[in-house]
Design an enzyme around this catalytic site. Structure first.
Site, PDB file in Angstrom:
ATOM      1  N   ASP A 111      -7.657  19.901 -13.238  1.00 61.16           N
ATOM      2  CA  ASP A 111      -8.002  18.604 -13.827  1.00 61.16           C
ATOM      3  C   ASP A 111      -7.616  18.693 -15.302  1.00 61.16           C
ATOM      4  O   ASP A 111      -8.266  19.381 -16.090  1.00 61.16           O
ATOM      5  CB  ASP A 111      -9.508  18.349 -13.648  1.00 61.16           C
ATOM      6  CG  ASP A 111      -9.960  17.008 -14.241  1.00 61.16           C
ATOM      7  OD1 ASP A 111      -9.249  16.463 -15.103  1.00 61.16           O
ATOM      8  OD2 ASP A 111     -11.047  16.533 -13.861  1.00 61.16           O
TER       9      ASP A 111
ATOM     10  N   TYR B 158     -16.707  17.891 -14.657  1.00 59.33           N
ATOM     11  CA  TYR B 158     -17.046  16.467 -14.655  1.00 59.33           C
ATOM     12  C   TYR B 158     -18.067  16.162 -13.549  1.00 59.33           C
ATOM     13  O   TYR B 158     -17.881  16.559 -12.399  1.00 59.33           O
ATOM     14  CB  TYR B 158     -15.761  15.664 -14.463  1.00 59.33           C
ATOM     15  CG  TYR B 158     -15.998  14.186 -14.347  1.00 59.33           C
ATOM     16  CD1 TYR B 158     -16.478  13.455 -15.430  1.00 59.33           C
ATOM     17  CD2 TYR B 158     -15.768  13.511 -13.151  1.00 59.33           C
ATOM     18  CE1 TYR B 158     -16.714  12.101 -15.315  1.00 59.33           C
ATOM     19  CE2 TYR B 158     -15.999  12.156 -13.042  1.00 59.33           C
ATOM     20  CZ  TYR B 158     -16.474  11.455 -14.130  1.00 59.33           C
ATOM     21  OH  TYR B 158     -16.710  10.114 -14.016  1.00 59.33           O
TER      22      TYR B 158
ATOM     23  N   ARG C 104       0.851  -1.198   0.000  1.00 58.62           N
ATOM     24  CA  ARG C 104       0.000   0.000   0.000  1.00 58.62           C
ATOM     25  C   ARG C 104       0.886   1.247   0.000  1.00 58.62           C
ATOM     26  O   ARG C 104       0.557   2.265  -0.593  1.00 58.62           O
ATOM     27  CB  ARG C 104      -0.958   0.007   1.194  1.00 58.62           C
ATOM     28  CG  ARG C 104      -1.735   1.316   1.312  1.00 58.62           C
ATOM     29  CD  ARG C 104      -3.080   1.222   2.052  1.00 58.62           C
ATOM     30  NE  ARG C 104      -3.091   0.308   3.156  1.00 58.62           N
ATOM     31  CZ  ARG C 104      -2.518   0.526   4.355  1.00 58.62           C
ATOM     32  NH1 ARG C 104      -1.887   1.673   4.584  1.00 58.62           N
ATOM     33  NH2 ARG C 104      -2.567  -0.375   5.301  1.00 58.62           N
TER      34      ARG C 104
ATOM     35  N   LYS D 112      -8.460   7.799 -19.008  1.00 61.76           N
ATOM     36  CA  LYS D 112      -8.774   8.368 -20.313  1.00 61.76           C
ATOM     37  C   LYS D 112      -7.536   8.343 -21.222  1.00 61.76           C
ATOM     38  O   LYS D 112      -7.096   7.287 -21.601  1.00 61.76           O
ATOM     39  CB  LYS D 112      -9.337   9.779 -20.119  1.00 61.76           C
ATOM     40  CG  LYS D 112     -10.385   9.879 -18.976  1.00 61.76           C
ATOM     41  CD  LYS D 112     -11.636   9.072 -19.205  1.00 61.76           C
ATOM     42  CE  LYS D 112     -12.525   8.925 -17.967  1.00 61.76           C
ATOM     43  NZ  LYS D 112     -12.904  10.148 -17.283  1.00 61.76           N
TER      44      LYS D 112
HETATM   45  C1  PLP Z   1     -13.417  10.524 -15.994  1.00 65.47           C
HETATM   46  C2  PLP Z   1     -13.080  11.838 -15.432  1.00 65.47           C
HETATM   47  C3  PLP Z   1     -12.809  11.994 -14.055  1.00 65.47           C
HETATM   48  C4  PLP Z   1     -12.918  10.861 -13.067  1.00 65.47           C
HETATM   49  O1  PLP Z   1     -11.955   9.880 -13.268  1.00 65.47           O
HETATM   50  P1  PLP Z   1     -12.187   8.303 -12.978  1.00 65.47           P
HETATM   51  O2  PLP Z   1     -10.926   7.700 -13.454  1.00 65.47           O
HETATM   52  O3  PLP Z   1     -13.402   7.887 -13.732  1.00 65.47           O
HETATM   53  O4  PLP Z   1     -12.398   8.170 -11.493  1.00 65.47           O
HETATM   54  C5  PLP Z   1     -12.453  13.259 -13.623  1.00 65.47           C
HETATM   55  N1  PLP Z   1     -12.381  14.313 -14.468  1.00 65.47           N
HETATM   56  C6  PLP Z   1     -12.637  14.193 -15.780  1.00 65.47           C
HETATM   57  C7  PLP Z   1     -12.540  15.391 -16.660  1.00 65.47           C
HETATM   58  C8  PLP Z   1     -13.007  12.963 -16.306  1.00 65.47           C
HETATM   59  O5  PLP Z   1     -13.293  12.861 -17.609  1.00 65.47           O
END
Ligand code: PLP
Length: 379
Positions: free
Chosen positions: A170, A98, A46, A195
């Site tokens: 983000d 998001y 961990r 992504k």
């Molecule tokens: C998908 C996404 C998230 C969340 O990420 P996960 O890997 O699904 O937990 C946060 N911000 C954006 C812009 C996203 O597209």
């Protein structure tokens, strides 16, 4: 080092025990010590895992950051950033972001006494106006999901830096290939690695990048104390994904531009949301802080009919109807009922996210085939 070389070599060295060129999947929970406290830097998985260490080194390098931490998902990475705060603290964030981030803020953290103030961050003065003595963090997303709004990161950093307010970005939609927020003055970068960084729709993962050693120590403490760490197999998949990020992103950008321009000329299509259009309100800022415009775009039909939109969403063959984005294959999505269903309807509509909006994650297939698929579906 040039981009292409960086993406291929970032973080990885031949494995010290065998010379394996690819970092092995260290599928282990613990590490044997020679004597109590006498170990090779790894105690319990961990806290540390060699596959994760290699990936975290790679994450830091590709965002020009000093440090990075990997998490079990994008929202787990966001969760760790909010856990830096205490009751009474305030966060200023975008009114268009998001849906899962919005849900985490409103449904999980508000009840712990953290206050979130939602503003249109594309107008930087809205952020200055919302700042008070309790403000500890500004949370940006640019381009936003799904309306492709652009916020000027360095202009926001110029406000937050002198006041010692943390600025987190983000950077999921842009990916490090298109935009590097730490270079623009951000303190923390968050990615949904799920992504573009993973890139092959086969892993859920998140990460944070930062330059400050104090911030790194605080976030590492949260990472190991709260335990939202990714497994070594997932880290391996992402190490592999990063090696082709530049090649994939180039193709995403090319296809995205072709499809955005084609949609805009289509007689049945209304507004197309894509920051590469010269008349997009964020075009100048996007041009300044991004290297290209990416493969994400949204649009509505000219007649704004929800039924028609539903028909298009169910009629494409190459564009698969699914949540998520950033994989090599093209996806089509209905934000109102899928990715952004957790945002109350009035809030959504107020911010322009209508029931007829369709979002595309343009993949790296042949653009002509993708256009033909959309053309058939739009009819
Ligand atoms: C998908 C996404 C998230 C969340 O990420 P996960 O890997 O699904 O937990 C946060 N911000 C954006 C812009 C996203 O597209």
């Amino acid at each position: 080092m040039k981009e292409a070389t960086k993406y291929i070599h970032a973080g990885t060295e031949p494995d010290p025990s065998t010379g394996a060129i690819m970092t092995p999947i260290y599928q282990t929970s613990t590490y044997v010590q020679a004597a109590p406290g006498k170990h090779k830097g790894y105690e319990y998985a961990r806290s540390q895992n060699p596959t994760r260490t290699a990936l975290e080194r790679a994450f830091a390098e590709i965002e020009n950051a000093n440090y990075a931490l990997a998490f079990s998902s994008g929202v787990a990475a966001t969760d760790a950033v909010i856990k830096l705060l205490a009751p009474g603290d305030e966060v200023i964030c975008a009114n268009d972001m998001y849906g899962g981030t919005y849900r985490l803020f409103t449904k999980v953290f508000e009840k712990f006494g953290i206050k979130f103030i939602y503003v249109d961050t594309t107008k930087v003065s809205n952020i200055s106006k919302a700042i008070n003595n309790q403000t500890k963090l500004v949370w940006l997303e640019t381009p936003t999901n799904p309306l492709m709004n652009i916020t000027d990161i360095s202009a926001v950093a110029a406000i937050t830096k002198p006041k010692d307010i943390l600025l987190a970005v983000d950077n999921t939609f842009a990916s490090p290939y298109l935009q590097n927020p730490i270079d623009l003055g951000a303190d923390i970068i968050m990615h949904s690695v799920t992504k573009y960084l993973g890139g092959h729709s086969d892993v859920i993962q998140g990460c944070l990048m930062m330059n400050s050693p104090e911030l790194r120590d605080k976030l590492y403490f949260i990472q190991k104390s709260c335990g939202a760490v990714p497994g070594p197999m997932d880290c391996f998949l992402v190490l592999r994904g990063i090696k082709t990020l530049h090649v994939r992103m180039k193709a995403h950008c090319e296809n995205g531009a072709k499809i955005a321009q084609w949609l805009r000329r289509h007689p049945k299509i209304g507004k197309v949301y894509w920051p590469g259009f010269e008349d997009h309100p964020g075009y100048a800022v996007a041009k300044k802080q991004m290297r290209d415009f990416g493969g994400m775009l949204s649009f509505v039909l000219k007649n704004d009919s929800v039924e028609e939109a539903m028909r298009v969403l169910s009629s494409t063959k190459l564009f698969s109807l699914a949540e998520s984005l950033g994989g090599v294959e093209s996806l089509i999505n209905h934000p109102a009922s899928m990715t952004h269903a957790s945002i109350p309807k009035e809030e959504r509509i107020k911010n322009g996210l209508t029931d007829s909006l369709i979002r595309l994650s343009v993949g790296i297939e042949d653009a002509d085939d993708l256009i033909e698929d959309l053309n058939r579906a739009i009819g």
